[in-house]
Structures are given as C-alpha cells and as structure tokens.
Design a protein around this motif. Structure first.
Motif, PDB file in Angstrom:
ATOM      1  N   ASN A 113       3.272  49.557 -18.895  1.00  0.00           N
ATOM      2  CA  ASN A 113       3.087  49.763 -17.452  1.00  0.00           C
ATOM      3  C   ASN A 113       1.969  48.901 -16.893  1.00  0.00           C
ATOM      4  OD1 ASN A 113       5.110  51.826 -17.272  1.00  0.00           O
ATOM      5  ND2 ASN A 113       3.670  53.246 -18.232  1.00  0.00           N
ATOM      6  N   ASN A 114       1.492  47.943 -17.701  1.00  0.00           N
ATOM      7  CA  ASN A 114       0.434  47.003 -17.324  1.00  0.00           C
ATOM      8  C   ASN A 114      -0.928  47.681 -17.183  1.00  0.00           C
ATOM      9  OD1 ASN A 114      -0.138  44.243 -16.920  1.00  0.00           O
ATOM     10  ND2 ASN A 114      -0.342  44.551 -14.713  1.00  0.00           N
ATOM     11  N   ASN A 115      -1.098  48.854 -17.792  1.00  0.00           N
ATOM     12  CA  ASN A 115      -2.405  49.515 -17.815  1.00  0.00           C
ATOM     13  C   ASN A 115      -3.221  49.013 -19.010  1.00  0.00           C
ATOM     14  OD1 ASN A 115      -1.815  51.266 -15.596  1.00  0.00           O
ATOM     15  ND2 ASN A 115      -0.556  52.508 -16.974  1.00  0.00           N
ATOM     16  N   VAL A 116      -4.539  48.894 -18.831  1.00  0.00           N
ATOM     17  CA  VAL A 116      -5.400  48.399 -19.900  1.00  0.00           C
ATOM     18  C   VAL A 116      -5.552  49.458 -20.989  1.00  0.00           C
ATOM     19  CG1 VAL A 116      -7.724  47.637 -20.497  1.00  0.00           C
ATOM     20  CG2 VAL A 116      -6.669  46.867 -18.358  1.00  0.00           C
ATOM     21  N   GLU A 297     -14.094  49.761 -20.835  1.00  0.00           N
ATOM     22  CA  GLU A 297     -12.969  50.123 -19.984  1.00  0.00           C
ATOM     23  C   GLU A 297     -11.722  50.419 -20.820  1.00  0.00           C
ATOM     24  OE1 GLU A 297     -12.570  46.898 -17.251  1.00  0.00           O
ATOM     25  OE2 GLU A 297     -14.370  47.423 -16.113  1.00  0.00           O
ATOM     26  N   SER A 298     -11.895  50.354 -22.143  1.00  0.00           N
ATOM     27  CA  SER A 298     -10.808  50.684 -23.063  1.00  0.00           C
ATOM     28  C   SER A 298     -10.618  52.196 -23.119  1.00  0.00           C
ATOM     29  CB  SER A 298     -11.135  50.179 -24.471  1.00  0.00           C
ATOM     30  OG  SER A 298     -11.463  48.812 -24.476  1.00  0.00           O
ATOM     31  N   LYS A 299      -9.465  52.615 -23.630  1.00  0.00           N
ATOM     32  CA  LYS A 299      -9.276  54.042 -23.914  1.00  0.00           C
ATOM     33  C   LYS A 299     -10.342  54.484 -24.916  1.00  0.00           C
ATOM     34  CE  LYS A 299      -4.360  54.582 -22.869  1.00  0.00           C
ATOM     35  NZ  LYS A 299      -4.609  55.571 -21.811  1.00  0.00           N
ATOM     36  N   THR A 300     -10.733  55.737 -24.845  1.00  0.00           N
ATOM     37  CA  THR A 300     -11.851  56.254 -25.648  1.00  0.00           C
ATOM     38  C   THR A 300     -11.698  55.952 -27.132  1.00  0.00           C
ATOM     39  OG1 THR A 300     -12.182  58.044 -24.054  1.00  0.00           O
ATOM     40  CG2 THR A 300     -13.156  58.332 -26.229  1.00  0.00           C
ATOM     41  N   ILE A 301     -10.470  56.040 -27.648  1.00  0.00           N
ATOM     42  CA  ILE A 301     -10.253  55.864 -29.091  1.00  0.00           C
ATOM     43  C   ILE A 301     -10.381  54.414 -29.546  1.00  0.00           C
ATOM     44  CG2 ILE A 301      -8.812  57.904 -29.339  1.00  0.00           C
ATOM     45  CD1 ILE A 301      -6.353  56.038 -29.280  1.00  0.00           C
ATOM     46  N   PHE A 302     -10.599  53.483 -28.598  1.00  0.00           N
ATOM     47  CA  PHE A 302     -10.759  52.075 -28.958  1.00  0.00           C
ATOM     48  C   PHE A 302     -12.126  51.510 -28.528  1.00  0.00           C
ATOM     49  CE2 PHE A 302      -6.008  52.271 -28.179  1.00  0.00           C
ATOM     50  CZ  PHE A 302      -5.665  52.254 -29.516  1.00  0.00           C
ATOM     51  N   GLN A 303     -13.047  52.360 -28.106  1.00  0.00           N
ATOM     52  CA  GLN A 303     -14.293  51.864 -27.522  1.00  0.00           C
ATOM     53  C   GLN A 303     -15.309  51.431 -28.573  1.00  0.00           C
ATOM     54  OE1 GLN A 303     -16.004  54.208 -24.390  1.00  0.00           O
ATOM     55  NE2 GLN A 303     -14.225  53.987 -23.085  1.00  0.00           N
ATOM     56  N   PRO A 304     -16.316  50.628 -28.152  1.00  0.00           N
ATOM     57  CA  PRO A 304     -17.336  50.134 -29.082  1.00  0.00           C
ATOM     58  C   PRO A 304     -18.168  51.243 -29.703  1.00  0.00           C
ATOM     59  CG  PRO A 304     -17.343  48.854 -27.053  1.00  0.00           C
ATOM     60  CD  PRO A 304     -16.467  50.043 -26.813  1.00  0.00           C
TER      61      PRO A 304
END
Length: 335
Positions: A113-116, A297-304
């Motif tokens: 859906n083109n969402n980040v 700005e990534s989904k929580t499960i992919f954040q730094p």
C-alpha cells in the motif's frame, strides 16, 4: 548456535547528562540546517549529515525462499518495494570531481500500500568512531558550530576530536580504515554497505550488510560520482545480497560498542536488493530531495537499538522538520 538475545529498552536509555547534551546538540542541528543553503551555496536547505545526494532510485527487495523459519514472519511477502538514496557523508555540498569515499546507501522498504515499513541508512564503513554518547554529542555540536561560526570554534572542535582518538585505535577500526582508503577511487556501487549500529528484528537484534554482485570497481573513474551512477543505470541492472547477523552474546556482539565488528555470529542471507536500469528518479523533482530515511519512522519491530542510535531519533526529527520548513518557504513545497 544459542538462542538470540532479546531486545531490552535498557540498551537505549540515556542518562541525565546525555539528555542535556542532546538538547544542546539539537539546537546546533537546527542552526546548521537553517544556514545550510548558504554554507553549501545552493538554493535549498540540506540534511545535517549526508547532505549531498548523488541519486534516488526505485528498487525491489526479493526475499530468499530459503530463509530460516524463525525469520519468515518478518518477510512474509515474495518482494517489497524500495526507495534508495545514494549520498556522501559530508555536511557541506561541494562540486568536486572526487569526494571523500564516505558513501551512503539509504534504503526505505514499503509495503503493497506504499506505506513505510522500515528505513535503513547504510554506509560503506562498518564501524563508528565514538562509543561515548557524551563525547559524540560534544563533537557533533562542535562540528555544527564550526560550519556556522567558521574558524572561531576551531579550538573547541580540535579538543573534541582529540578525545575520540583512543576509540579509533582498535584493530577493527584501523583495518577497515586502511581498506576504505585503498578503495578510495572505486565506484560507489562496488562497496559493501553496513548498518553500523544494531536494529530490532522483532524481539531479536540484528546488524545488516549489503554485498553487491558483479560490479566493476573501475567504472566511472573519469567521471564524478553522480555522472557515473547515471551512466551505470543507463546500461546496467544492480543486484546485491542482503545479509544479517543476530546478537547472541553482548561480549561478542556488543550493542553500545560500535568501534569493533561483531564476531561469532554467522551472516544469514535474507534476500536481494535489485535496481533495474533506468530506475533513477528525476533529480529535478524536489520531492526526492525532501525524502526522509529516519530509521525511527520504521515500524517498532524494525527500529534502531542502542544509545548512539537513540540520538539519531531526535537528530533526524530536528533536521527533517527544519529542512522541510525552510524548503517550504524557499520552494513552496513541504516534501
């Protein structure tokens, strides 16, 4: 292999002194971005790092069908759309034919859906020269002020540079520095690219490595980097393996010690990045310059993950907000 270590928010927590220094640093970032158009002598505000854009392209992340079963929930599609920015790490944009070989390969992964989904600012040097959050913030603030105040801040800058010298004298750092400068004239797409800091993968913690396939390092020797990229994608596709390492033990895979490489953690191939020829986006479209690759700005499960990484959250926000505010005033576009 043992079970991967689980993410804990304590890896990211700053102390009170670090929080105060971060507020000072944020002010220096805003001041730099506000003056960045005059610093680089251009007609738009730039980022506070990796200011120089070489190109922006669309790509595809193809998932390897053989990834371990435990990782399959994170990569539940055959492919994902990408937006990729190629850049140089310098704060000031210079129209030189040959830049220092400090390149960025920022990847934004989007869903159907083109969402980040996630942002990964990858660079061609696997280590970071500073482990101390306080020393890093003082150094970064001094660098920003040196551009704003010219030579009046030189003594402070030199003082902060001296403080980080011990952390760049590790075997890993010296080895990779020598390797980088032995390749200083190589084509930008022939380098491996690294996440440097760690990222979440659900409850796990990972580092990322991108390894190009079959790219001639001698391409574009007689051209500047921007022209070389444009010429390359006019004739070639680009493919690179995407590899990750998981954190099992903080002794061998430290989260907050970024000047050494992880060891005793095998690389796992999770897929390939593919950029088709003629996939570069229009460099005249200002929307591309205003793209954000903020990993928070990534989904929580992919954040730094980690204290140095945590600083990027506030730094990116200030830089992006200030840059878009200035560019909206200059160009009537918010990005």
């Amino acid at each position: 292999m043992p079970n991967p270590l689980k993410y804990n928010k304590k890896f990211d927590e700053l102390n009170e002194e670090e929080k105060k220094l971060l507020e000072i640093n944020k002010k220096s970032i805003a001041d730099f971005v506000e003056q960045s158009s005059s610093i680089s002598d251009i007609n738009y505000a730039t980022r506070n790092a990796h200011a120089k854009t070489y190109a922006v392209a669309k790509g595809t992340f193809w998932i390897d069908p053989g990834i371990p079963e435990s990782l399959q929930p994170f990569f539940d599609k055959e492919k994902f759309d990408l937006v990729i920015r190629f850049s140089n790490a310098q704060l000031k944009i210079k129209n030189s034919k040959r830049d220092i070989p400090a390149y960025g390969f920022a990847v934004q992964i989007r869903d159907e859906n083109n969402n980040v989904l996630s942002n990964y600012p990858l660079v061609n040097f696997p280590l970071f020269p500073v482990n101390s959050v306080s020393n890093f913030l003082k150094l970064f603030t001094a660098v920003n002020r040196s551009y704003i105040k010219k030579w009046s801040n030189l003594f402070t800058l030199v003082t902060q540079v001296v403080k980080i010298i011990p952390s760049v004298l590790t075997g890993s750092f010296i080895k990779n520095t020598i390797k980088l400068f032995s390749k200083k004239n190589d084509f930008i797409l022939s380098f491996d690219y690294h996440s440097v800091g760690a990222y979440r993968l659900g409850d796990h913690i990972m580092k990322i490595k991108l390894v190009p396939k079959s790219v001639d390092k001698n391409i574009g020797r007689k051209k500047n980097t921007k022209e070389a990229l444009k010429s390359y994608f006019h004739e070639h596709d680009f493919t690179a393996d995407v590899l990750i390492q998981l954190c099992y033990d903080l002794k061998d895979q430290p989260i907050n010690k970024l000047n050494v490489e992880w060891k005793n953690s095998p690389f796992i191939k999770i897929g390939e990045v593919k950029i088709n020829r003629e996939a570069l986006l229009d460099p005249r479209d200002f929307t591309n310059e205003n793209l954000s690759f903020n990993p928070f700005e990534s989904k929580t499960i992919f954040q730094p993950v980690g204290k140095i990484q945590k600083l990027r959250d506030e730094a990116y926000k200030v830089s992006v907000q200030t840059r878009r505010k200035i560019n909206k005033l200059l160009h009537g576009k918010s990005g």
